[in-house]
Design an enzyme around this catalytic site. Structure first.
Site, mmCIF file in Angstrom:
data_model
loop_
_atom_site.group_PDB
_atom_site.id
_atom_site.type_symbol
_atom_site.label_atom_id
_atom_site.label_comp_id
_atom_site.label_asym_id
_atom_site.label_seq_id
_atom_site.Cartn_x
_atom_site.Cartn_y
_atom_site.Cartn_z
ATOM 1 N N SER A 1 -4.802 4.434 7.922
ATOM 2 C CA SER A 1 -4.016 5.160 6.925
ATOM 3 C C SER A 1 -4.484 4.989 5.490
ATOM 4 C CB SER A 1 -2.535 4.758 7.019
ATOM 5 O OG SER A 1 -1.985 5.224 8.229
ATOM 6 N N LYS B 1 3.789 4.570 -2.237
ATOM 7 C CA LYS B 1 3.852 5.202 -0.915
ATOM 8 C C LYS B 1 5.267 5.124 -0.362
ATOM 9 C CE LYS B 1 1.544 5.160 3.597
ATOM 10 N NZ LYS B 1 0.447 4.585 4.407
ATOM 11 N N SER C 1 -1.771 7.938 6.976
ATOM 12 C CA SER C 1 -0.448 8.238 6.459
ATOM 13 C C SER C 1 -0.365 8.181 4.932
ATOM 14 C CB SER C 1 0.584 7.290 7.071
ATOM 15 O OG SER C 1 0.326 5.937 6.712
#
Length: 490
Positions: A193, A94, A169
């Site tokens: 997220s 990520k 996210s």
């Protein structure tokens, strides 16, 4: 009746068989030398070449030749019997996590060319376990908002329909998983997220208990108490594999703690069943798009057949005060972390409005306000502990709206109620965050338009193994498989 998994609307062929294999099986095949580490990254890189231009999930992709050299090294370790748990598995990290020598932008133009000289603690562990980092997964700017787009790389599109948001996210991670571009993914979670994008792409996302996965390196090691890192996967066993690598105390992470044995091995003992408190829409406090509650309630019926009986319940708590505590504590951490950029006029121009909102909110906070929010959080924690004396799990939807138009920054209304901030529509994820509880998104199916949805299974603090076991038992009841890349379910 819940429809089977619909065919993705992306013009994609089926992924190669290697890419569809569970990560646990892939890693075992490499260790036993039934597959070479070179074959595995090669297959996934080919899949990325085909799928990623349609969805923009993976960014900062490394040079193929460099990746395959690392694969050869992994084969050498396997030949010597020195293969780690993730030996030869290609992974994209990520883009909020530091990766040594690989661009880490945080989705922000202010960091468009930033190349860290150290790894995040959990990334370092993944590499030591043999994972091959092939690139990054796309995020919203600084992870703010549950719609993955930014001015560095653009938007990430949903795995089922390019018109829809991927969530966020960890949106890039969820889409890459769902379309079989990676076998496993990491993510992080402050306000959902790891849960919302998993729900929006029909995969699994696990927010572990606070401190299970060490946070750092960073300057706020004593203060980072609401954001956590954790695994995402196409099945529960794969997540347990990655969590085995990520978890455990780190000497430089003072809030971290040891894991109690292997999570993957722990899944060999099935869940014994139990009682589930179904909180629904918190007695009408949370506006919900039509169809979400009914999908979750159908999922709870499957759980009941697997030994987990659900009971509707609304705890006696001021949920508006709980949300306001979340807002204050988020501004006091995320907002303050962005203040240095806000103070520089040139860099402030690069911040998206939601980031500016967090900073300006932080600047207006007083110490008594932050203390009051912490008191509310503590009261909620006590309420949850009392619930867990009667129930084994708490369940809530993973989102309050289905995947929406990717061009919409964030929903301004939900069920005809106005949203007063960019994240209010994700309020349903705050109870687990504020309770420091493990929370795992499980897929619950699709509405008539083919939009995916998920449900949070929330366990008692440090009850991560019990949540994973319950999710695995639920997974066995599903009439479809996770992800999107392989076509229609059964």
């Amino acid at each position: 009746m819940i429809p089977s998994r619909p065919v993705t609307k992306h013009a994609l062929p089926d992924a190669p068989e290697i890419c569809r294999l569970p990560a646990v099986e892939l890693a075992d095949a490499i260790r036993r030398r039934r597959l070479s580490a070179g074959e595995v990254p090669q297959a996934f890189l080919d899949r990325i070449e085909t799928a990623n231009p349609l969805v923009n999930a993976i960014v900062s992709l490394r040079d193929r030749a460099a990746i395959l050299r690392e694969a050869d090294e992994a084969d050498g370790r396997a030949a010597k019997g020195d293969a780690g748990l993730l030996c030869g598995l290609p992974m994209a990290v990520k883009d909020l996590a530091l990766t040594r020598g690989l661009r880490t932008t945080f989705g922000s133009p202010a960091f468009a060319d930033f190349v860290p000289d150290e790894d995040e603690f959990f990334v370092e562990r993944m590499k030591k376990a043999g994972a091959i980092v092939i690139g990054k997964t796309n995020v919203p700017e600084f992870g703010l908002g549950s719609n993955t787009y930014n001015r560095v790389f653009g938007p990430t599109l949903n795995a089922f329909d390019p018109a829809w948001t991927a969530g966020g996210s960890s949106g890039g991670a969820a889409v890459a998983l769902a379309l079989d571009m990676v076998p496993l993914a990491d993510g992080s979670d402050f306000g959902g997220s790891l849960r919302n994008p998993a729900a929006y792409n029909n995969v699994y996302g696990f927010r572990p208990s606070q401190g299970l996965v060490p946070s750092g390196p960073g300057l706020e090691v004593f203060y980072a108490q609401m954001g956590v890192e954790g695994p995402m996967g196409r099945n529960v066993r794969d997540m347990a594999l990655l969590l085995d690598v990520q978890a455990g105390r780190h000497p430089r992470a003072p809030l971290s703690h040891d894991a109690e044995g292997s999570f993957l091995a722990g899944l060999e003992r099935p869940a014994a069943g139990g009682r589930v408190a179904w909180l629904g829409d918190l007695g009408g406090h949370l506006p919900m798009e039509d169809g979400i509650l009914s999908l979750c309630e159908a999922a709870l019926k499957r759980m009941a057949a697997a030994g987990f009986a659900a009971e509707p319940l609304v705890p006696g708590f001021d949920f508006e005060a709980l949300w306001q505590a979340f807002v204050v504590l988020r501004q006091a951490s995320s907002g303050c972390a962005l203040k240095a950029l806000h103070d520089d006029p040139a860099k402030r121009e690069l911040l998206k409005p939601e980031a500016v909102w967090e900073v300006e909110g932080a600047l207006g906070l007083t110490a008594p306000q932050i203390h009051r929010a912490a008191v509310v959080r503590s009261a909620w924690h006590r309420t949850l502990l009392a619930l867990f004396e009667r129930f084994d799990l708490v369940a809530l939807p993973s989102a309050q709206v289905f995947p929406f138009d990717a061009a919409t920054r964030w929903p301004r209304q939900v069920a005809e109620r106005a949203m007063d901030s960019y994240h209010r529509w994700m309020e349903v994820t705050a109870p687990a965050t504020l309770g420091a509880c493990p929370a795992l998104n499980v897929p619950v199916g699709f509405d008539a338009a083919g939009r995916p949805m998920g449900m949070q299974l929330i366990g008692r603090p440090r009850g991560d193994m019990e949540v994973l076991r319950a999710a695995a038992r639920y997974e066995a009841t599903l009439p479809w498989t996770s992800g999107a890349g392989a076509g229609a379910g059964t």
